[in-house]
Design a protein around this motif. Structure first.
Motif: not given
Length: 337
Positions: A14-25, A30-36
């Motif tokens: 279960k990976y939860f995606p982190l919200k990306r900033t406008v600059g990152e978009v 690449p999106p980052k994930y919390v690898r719960a």
């Protein structure tokens, strides 16, 4: 699955995606994930209580929510009675809900403050259309309230959650979970918010109900001391991974993994003359976003060698218990020379 296995988890993530900033978009970062929960495997045998233990943030609660399908898995299989429930639709899950229930940690948050106790416990019966009319359902609710030792039931039926103590509210949550006669129950820190005296009463109640209703428990807790009263086997989680599995006696008397050894050393001893050595892992638990390479525990482990930083250990059988640690590999012995 063996004949007496009721639940088997395979490669569950279960990976939860982190919200990306406008600059990152804009920069297409690449999106980052919390690898719960990060590719775990275990099974629960019918009629047993498997304890799932670890520090806060280890992924225990997420695992419980995945098994009850309150969360959708990113990857992997959840086999319940040999049927994969990881991809079932909401409509298909309704039939499974009668067999798999959950007891939440905070009863005040789990209960609707505007719903009377009787209505809250009756609600699952109405959803699954159990009982021919209101009076029959009311009778079933009264019987269940008595079973969880809220007696006389008529005194509690019309009360609101705010009118009850913490222990009484948790009994209501247990009653609501068991009213559908499930076969598998996830108890997520079910006694963590209670006083010690009430905690022991609730643990004994859960044991009695397990025997009476032929239940199987997944008992999630951060308190290893609690597991000795209710668990048959224990699985230890750290940073999204299961790192050790064994029966109660093995984990308490012969823990293999350094992290498990640290957890056991923190369990209070009733004997004031006991001189148990306390093991305190160095540093803090790493981020579940930027997980260390190799063994996830190596930044805090007193025995870490070069191989621990490079190669991730897998669960393997060591003296009839499973452990994921390079201490028991020939590679570790070579690196120690």
């Amino acid at each position: 699955m063996t004949e007496n296995t009721i639940l088997k988890v395979q490669g569950l993530k279960k990976y939860f995606p982190l919200k990306r900033t406008v600059g990152e978009v804009l920069t297409r970062t690449p999106p980052k994930y919390v690898r719960a929960v990060d590719e775990i495997n275990f099974e629960v045998k019918k009629g047993e209580t498997l304890g799932l233990v670890g520090e806060s943030g280890s992924g225990k609660t997420t695992t419980g929510r995945l098994i009850t399908r309150l969360e959708d898995p990113t990857e992997g299989k959840i086999l319940f009675k040999e049927k994969d429930i990881s991809t079932l639709t909401k409509k298909e899950l309704k039939h499974i809900r009668k067999e798999i229930q959950i007891i939440f940690q905070d009863p005040l948050a789990a209960l609707n403050p505007h719903m009377r106790i009787g209505e809250a416990v009756m609600h699952p019966l109405e959803i699954h259309n159990i009982g021919k009319d209101h009076s029959e359902r009311q009778k079933l609710v009264m019987e269940m309230l008595e079973r969880v030792q809220l007696s006389p039931a008529s005194e509690y039926y019309y009360r609101y959650p705010r009118d009850l103590s913490g222990g009484q509210r948790q009994r209501v949550v247990i009653a609501r979970a068991l009213i559908l006669k499930p076969t598998f129950v996830v108890a997520d820190e079910a006694v963590a918010m209670l006083d010690v005296s009430v905690r022991s009463q609730l643990l004994q109640l859960m044991i009695n109900l397990k025997n009476d209703f032929d239940l199987t428990y997944l008992f999630i807790t951060h308190d290893l001391a609690t597991t000795k009263y209710i668990c048959d086997r224990i699985a230890v989680m750290y940073l999204g991974k299961i790192i050790e599995v064994g029966n109660f006696e093995q984990i308490y008397t012969k823990p293999k993994h350094p992290y498990t050894q640290a957890l056991i050393s923190a369990v209070p001893e009733p004997d004031p003359k006991s001189k148990k050595r306390r093991i305190i892992p160095q540093g803090e638990v790493p981020s579940a976003v930027n997980i260390p390479t190799g063994c996830r525990f190596h930044p805090r482990c007193p025995y870490a060698k070069e191989i621990c930083k490079i190669k991730e250990p897998i669960l393997k059988n060591v003296e009839n218990q499973e452990v994921a640690c390079h201490l028991y590999d020939s590679e570790y012995e070579k690196s120690a020379v």
